[in-house]
Motif scaffolding. Sequence first.
Motif, PDB file in Angstrom:
ATOM      1  N   ASP A 179       0.810  -1.220   0.000  1.00 14.45           N
ATOM      2  CA  ASP A 179       0.000   0.000   0.000  1.00 14.45           C
ATOM      3  C   ASP A 179       0.845   1.273   0.000  1.00 14.45           C
ATOM      4  O   ASP A 179       0.294   2.384   0.032  1.00 14.45           O
ATOM      5  N   ALA A 180       2.159   1.134  -0.013  1.00 15.10           N
ATOM      6  CA  ALA A 180       3.035   2.304   0.033  1.00 15.10           C
ATOM      7  C   ALA A 180       2.895   3.138  -1.230  1.00 15.10           C
ATOM      8  O   ALA A 180       2.756   2.611  -2.332  1.00 15.10           O
ATOM      9  N   VAL A 181       2.944   4.458  -1.060  1.00 16.86           N
ATOM     10  CA  VAL A 181       2.978   5.390  -2.195  1.00 16.86           C
ATOM     11  C   VAL A 181       4.431   5.816  -2.369  1.00 16.86           C
ATOM     12  O   VAL A 181       5.015   6.471  -1.499  1.00 16.86           O
ATOM     13  N   VAL A 182       5.020   5.416  -3.495  1.00 16.32           N
ATOM     14  CA  VAL A 182       6.458   5.614  -3.680  1.00 16.32           C
ATOM     15  C   VAL A 182       6.734   6.284  -5.018  1.00 16.32           C
ATOM     16  O   VAL A 182       5.998   6.112  -5.994  1.00 16.32           O
ATOM     17  N   GLY A 183       7.819   7.046  -5.040  1.00 13.52           N
ATOM     18  CA  GLY A 183       8.208   7.730  -6.256  1.00 13.52           C
ATOM     19  C   GLY A 183       9.701   7.764  -6.412  1.00 13.52           C
ATOM     20  O   GLY A 183      10.465   7.470  -5.479  1.00 13.52           O
ATOM     21  N   THR A 184      10.127   8.145  -7.607  1.00 10.49           N
ATOM     22  CA  THR A 184      11.547   8.193  -7.893  1.00 10.49           C
ATOM     23  C   THR A 184      11.888   9.436  -8.684  1.00 10.49           C
ATOM     24  O   THR A 184      11.013  10.216  -9.076  1.00 10.49           O
ATOM     25  N   THR A 185      13.168   9.613  -8.937  1.00 13.55           N
ATOM     26  CA  THR A 185      13.687  10.772  -9.640  1.00 13.55           C
ATOM     27  C   THR A 185      13.715  10.533 -11.144  1.00 13.55           C
ATOM     28  O   THR A 185      13.687   9.389 -11.600  1.00 13.55           O
ATOM     29  N   THR A 186      13.775  11.633 -11.892  1.00 11.32           N
ATOM     30  CA  THR A 186      14.109  11.574 -13.311  1.00 11.32           C
ATOM     31  C   THR A 186      15.348  12.427 -13.570  1.00 11.32           C
ATOM     32  O   THR A 186      15.577  12.883 -14.685  1.00 11.32           O
ATOM     33  N   GLY A 187      16.159  12.660 -12.530  1.00 15.07           N
ATOM     34  CA  GLY A 187      17.299  13.564 -12.620  1.00 15.07           C
ATOM     35  C   GLY A 187      18.262  13.219 -13.748  1.00 15.07           C
ATOM     36  O   GLY A 187      18.566  12.052 -13.988  1.00 15.07           O
ATOM     37  N   LEU A 188      18.771  14.244 -14.422  1.00 15.57           N
ATOM     38  CA  LEU A 188      19.669  14.032 -15.549  1.00 15.57           C
ATOM     39  C   LEU A 188      20.975  13.352 -15.160  1.00 15.57           C
ATOM     40  O   LEU A 188      21.644  12.776 -16.017  1.00 15.57           O
ATOM     41  N   TRP A 189      21.336  13.424 -13.882  1.00 12.00           N
ATOM     42  CA  TRP A 189      22.572  12.764 -13.454  1.00 12.00           C
ATOM     43  C   TRP A 189      22.472  11.246 -13.521  1.00 12.00           C
ATOM     44  O   TRP A 189      23.468  10.547 -13.369  1.00 12.00           O
ATOM     45  N   THR A 190      21.287  10.716 -13.748  1.00 12.48           N
ATOM     46  CA  THR A 190      21.102   9.256 -13.821  1.00 12.48           C
ATOM     47  C   THR A 190      21.353   8.697 -15.221  1.00 12.48           C
ATOM     48  O   THR A 190      21.264   7.485 -15.409  1.00 12.48           O
ATOM     49  N   CYS A 191      21.612   9.566 -16.187  1.00 13.14           N
ATOM     50  CA  CYS A 191      21.753   9.119 -17.576  1.00 13.14           C
ATOM     51  C   CYS A 191      22.634  10.111 -18.332  1.00 13.14           C
ATOM     52  O   CYS A 191      23.208  11.020 -17.733  1.00 13.14           O
ATOM     53  N   SER A 192      22.704   9.948 -19.649  1.00 17.31           N
ATOM     54  CA  SER A 192      23.631  10.768 -20.441  1.00 17.31           C
ATOM     55  C   SER A 192      23.071  12.127 -20.820  1.00 17.31           C
ATOM     56  O   SER A 192      23.827  13.002 -21.253  1.00 17.31           O
ATOM     57  N   GLY A 193      21.760  12.330 -20.700  1.00 18.41           N
ATOM     58  CA  GLY A 193      21.191  13.612 -21.076  1.00 18.41           C
ATOM     59  C   GLY A 193      19.706  13.531 -21.323  1.00 18.41           C
ATOM     60  O   GLY A 193      19.074  12.481 -21.139  1.00 18.41           O
ATOM     61  N   PRO A 194      19.080  14.639 -21.775  1.00 14.87           N
ATOM     62  CA  PRO A 194      17.626  14.686 -21.936  1.00 14.87           C
ATOM     63  C   PRO A 194      17.060  13.629 -22.871  1.00 14.87           C
ATOM     64  O   PRO A 194      15.996  13.059 -22.589  1.00 14.87           O
ATOM     65  N   ALA A 195      17.739  13.358 -23.979  1.00 15.25           N
ATOM     66  CA  ALA A 195      17.199  12.384 -24.940  1.00 15.25           C
ATOM     67  C   ALA A 195      17.159  10.989 -24.340  1.00 15.25           C
ATOM     68  O   ALA A 195      16.147  10.273 -24.459  1.00 15.25           O
ATOM     69  N   GLU A 196      18.245  10.589 -23.681  1.00 15.81           N
ATOM     70  CA  GLU A 196      18.255   9.254 -23.074  1.00 15.81           C
ATOM     71  C   GLU A 196      17.260   9.188 -21.923  1.00 15.81           C
ATOM     72  O   GLU A 196      16.582   8.166 -21.753  1.00 15.81           O
ATOM     73  N   ARG A 197      17.175  10.245 -21.136  1.00 15.59           N
ATOM     74  CA  ARG A 197      16.190  10.230 -20.047  1.00 15.59           C
ATOM     75  C   ARG A 197      14.788   9.978 -20.586  1.00 15.59           C
ATOM     76  O   ARG A 197      14.043   9.161 -20.041  1.00 15.59           O
ATOM     77  N   TYR A 198      14.423  10.679 -21.640  1.00 17.86           N
ATOM     78  CA  TYR A 198      13.096  10.525 -22.218  1.00 17.86           C
ATOM     79  C   TYR A 198      12.852   9.078 -22.648  1.00 17.86           C
ATOM     80  O   TYR A 198      11.802   8.499 -22.359  1.00 17.86           O
ATOM     81  N   GLU A 199      13.847   8.486 -23.310  1.00 17.03           N
ATOM     82  CA  GLU A 199      13.695   7.115 -23.786  1.00 17.03           C
ATOM     83  C   GLU A 199      13.620   6.122 -22.634  1.00 17.03           C
ATOM     84  O   GLU A 199      12.857   5.146 -22.690  1.00 17.03           O
ATOM     85  N   LEU A 200      14.398   6.354 -21.584  1.00 21.16           N
ATOM     86  CA  LEU A 200      14.368   5.435 -20.444  1.00 21.16           C
ATOM     87  C   LEU A 200      13.032   5.503 -19.715  1.00 21.16           C
ATOM     88  O   LEU A 200      12.453   4.468 -19.363  1.00 21.16           O
ATOM     89  N   GLU A 243       9.233  18.361 -21.368  1.00 21.43           N
ATOM     90  CA  GLU A 243       8.916  17.177 -22.153  1.00 21.43           C
ATOM     91  C   GLU A 243       8.835  15.938 -21.270  1.00 21.43           C
ATOM     92  O   GLU A 243       7.962  15.079 -21.462  1.00 21.43           O
ATOM     93  N   THR A 244       9.726  15.837 -20.300  1.00 20.10           N
ATOM     94  CA  THR A 244       9.700  14.696 -19.393  1.00 20.10           C
ATOM     95  C   THR A 244       8.452  14.725 -18.521  1.00 20.10           C
ATOM     96  O   THR A 244       7.832  13.684 -18.269  1.00 20.10           O
ATOM     97  N   ALA A 245       8.062  15.910 -18.071  1.00 20.49           N
ATOM     98  CA  ALA A 245       6.856  16.029 -17.255  1.00 20.49           C
ATOM     99  C   ALA A 245       5.621  15.585 -18.045  1.00 20.49           C
ATOM    100  O   ALA A 245       4.747  14.892 -17.517  1.00 20.49           O
ATOM    101  N   VAL A 246       5.546  15.963 -19.311  1.00 23.39           N
ATOM    102  CA  VAL A 246       4.432  15.524 -20.155  1.00 23.39           C
ATOM    103  C   VAL A 246       4.425  13.999 -20.264  1.00 23.39           C
ATOM    104  O   VAL A 246       3.371  13.349 -20.163  1.00 23.39           O
ATOM    105  N   LEU A 247       5.599  13.412 -20.459  1.00 20.56           N
ATOM    106  CA  LEU A 247       5.688  11.955 -20.576  1.00 20.56           C
ATOM    107  C   LEU A 247       5.254  11.261 -19.289  1.00 20.56           C
ATOM    108  O   LEU A 247       4.546  10.239 -19.335  1.00 20.56           O
TER     109      LEU A 247
END
Length: 239
Positions: free
Chosen positions: A72-93, A115-119
């Motif tokens: 029942d936990a409500v959990v979330g995660t980051t989409t921070g750019l430091w987790t990948c190579s940049g905006p394009a890869e973040r969007y695809e991931l 764009e990420t927020a829309v996705l």
Amino acid sequence: MLLKAAVNGGRSKAERPTVPLTPAELAADTVAVLAAGADVVHFHVRTPDGGQTIRPDALAEVLTAIRAAAPDAVVGTTTGLWTCSGPAERYELVRAWTQLPDFASVAFSEEGAAETAVLVRERGMVLESAVWTREDVPRLLASPTLHDNVRILIEPVEEDPVRAVVEARAMAAQVRAAGVACPILYHGDGATVWPLVRAAVEDGHETRVGFEDGTALPDGAPAADNAALVRAARALAAG
């Protein structure tokens, strides 16, 4: 007052031995912080070498463990750019995520945030958007998802506690002046954690604590674990 537990971020075991990194540790910590009084939990998926990632397989492993332990936990995660190579890869991931967190955070200090927020919304997740400086706020206000946010995260980068509170309140005023009605959450980093928790309580906003942001209790003593930080925040709010 909604209280979020941000349980790991980029924190290492060398900094705090009890920081949860593996899927099993994140699952156990989720149970612990919810029992201590957290309402929602924010985590970063960590790699064996200590890095951070938003790869679909790694995220799915963490979510499977958490949902087995705390369905029942409500959990979330980051989409921070430091987790990948940049905006394009973040969007695809993010588009390739096979298991979805309940919510995802998008920082409007980063390229490709709108764009990420829309996705995030298109994929059916709850969105929370973050601003770090006053200069970030116009980008947030211009975003097509502005009124889709469950909350706006205000995360001032000021290291001085007094200045951090001033900046948080100024950003909150910008957001409210634009007609944004969703909750606002203040949170700090290091020395600004507890001043911003207090400011959130005073201003009637949401807040967060956890090893991502800081490892000390309000009196400066080291926290044994995330649950201790959550209990301290609840006591401060009650007092």
